[in-house]
Design a protein around this motif. Structure first.
Motif, PDB file in Angstrom:
ATOM      1  N   THR A 146       0.845  -1.191   0.000  1.00  0.00           N
ATOM      2  CA  THR A 146       0.000   0.000   0.000  1.00  0.00           C
ATOM      3  C   THR A 146       0.877   1.236   0.000  1.00  0.00           C
ATOM      4  OG1 THR A 146      -0.110   0.057   2.411  1.00  0.00           O
ATOM      5  CG2 THR A 146      -1.823  -1.184   1.271  1.00  0.00           C
ATOM      6  N   ASP A 147       0.324   2.307  -0.536  1.00  0.00           N
ATOM      7  CA  ASP A 147       1.075   3.552  -0.581  1.00  0.00           C
ATOM      8  C   ASP A 147       0.868   4.400   0.668  1.00  0.00           C
ATOM      9  OD1 ASP A 147      -1.530   4.188  -1.135  1.00  0.00           O
ATOM     10  OD2 ASP A 147      -1.062   5.580  -2.754  1.00  0.00           O
ATOM     11  N   SER A 148       0.159   3.874   1.663  1.00  0.00           N
ATOM     12  CA  SER A 148      -0.135   4.663   2.854  1.00  0.00           C
ATOM     13  C   SER A 148       0.678   4.254   4.080  1.00  0.00           C
ATOM     14  CB  SER A 148      -1.629   4.562   3.191  1.00  0.00           C
ATOM     15  OG  SER A 148      -1.971   3.216   3.442  1.00  0.00           O
ATOM     16  N   SER A 149       1.453   3.170   3.983  1.00  0.00           N
ATOM     17  CA  SER A 149       2.219   2.734   5.150  1.00  0.00           C
ATOM     18  C   SER A 149       3.505   2.058   4.706  1.00  0.00           C
ATOM     19  CB  SER A 149       1.388   1.759   6.001  1.00  0.00           C
ATOM     20  OG  SER A 149       1.109   0.597   5.252  1.00  0.00           O
ATOM     21  N   GLN A 189       2.731   6.606  -8.036  1.00  0.00           N
ATOM     22  CA  GLN A 189       2.466   6.259  -6.642  1.00  0.00           C
ATOM     23  C   GLN A 189       3.785   5.825  -6.018  1.00  0.00           C
ATOM     24  OE1 GLN A 189      -0.733   3.455  -6.127  1.00  0.00           O
ATOM     25  NE2 GLN A 189      -2.272   4.953  -6.669  1.00  0.00           N
TER      26      GLN A 189
END
Length: 155
Positions: free
Chosen positions: A39-42, A134
């Motif tokens: 994921t690109d959030s963590s 991303q």
């Protein structure tokens, strides 16, 4: 006067809608590294890799809402102190509207890579549209105190 204002407003809205379409020509749906979804959030941990191994990257993209010609997907790992590059890029392909494509890339973990955090950047671009990018934060865990013998001199 009112008719002129209405026509100018219509032209403006059509321009805004067309520019929004240009920016969203291809979207990145999912990225997998060595079989695991990232994921690109963590921070994503990449375990059990050694210097010289490859990261097998699968990128799922979708063309919305129209066909896109001459698309390329690039996976780039930067910040490694070496002349050897850690990157891969696909061949050029055409993407049909509302069709999902899965492309495989191989990013080498060069011999000089350290146990550290790196940013893997996935870029999707074509000839006419803006680049979609991303960034995925990776924590590479290599063997500690790894020693490489490069030369032996006997006399």
């Amino acid at each position: 006067m009112m008719k002129k204002l209405f026509s100018l407003l219509t032209v403006f809205l059509i321009g805004v809608l067309m520019s929004a379409t240009v920016f969203a020509a291809v979207s990145i749906e999912e990225v997998k590294i060595n079989g695991d979804i990232v994921t690109d959030s963590s921070t994503n941990f990449i375990l059990d890799v050694e210097r010289g191994d490859d990261l097998n990257v699968k990128v799922k993209v979708k063309a919305d809402p129209s066909d896109v010609d001459d698309v390329q997907i690039e996976a780039v790992l930067r910040g490694i102190d070496s002349r050897t590059r850690s990157e891969d890029i696909t061949d050029v392909f055409d993407a049909s509207a509302n069709v999902t494509y899965i492309k495989k890339l191989t990013v080498p973990l060069i011999d000089k890579i350290d146990q550290d955090g790196y940013l893997l950047r996935i870029r999707v671009s074509d000839r006419d549209s803006a680049t979609v990018e991303q960034t995925y934060e990776l924590r590479v865990d290599t063997k500690r105190h790894d020693v490489e013998v490069r030369d032996v001199v006997l006399s």
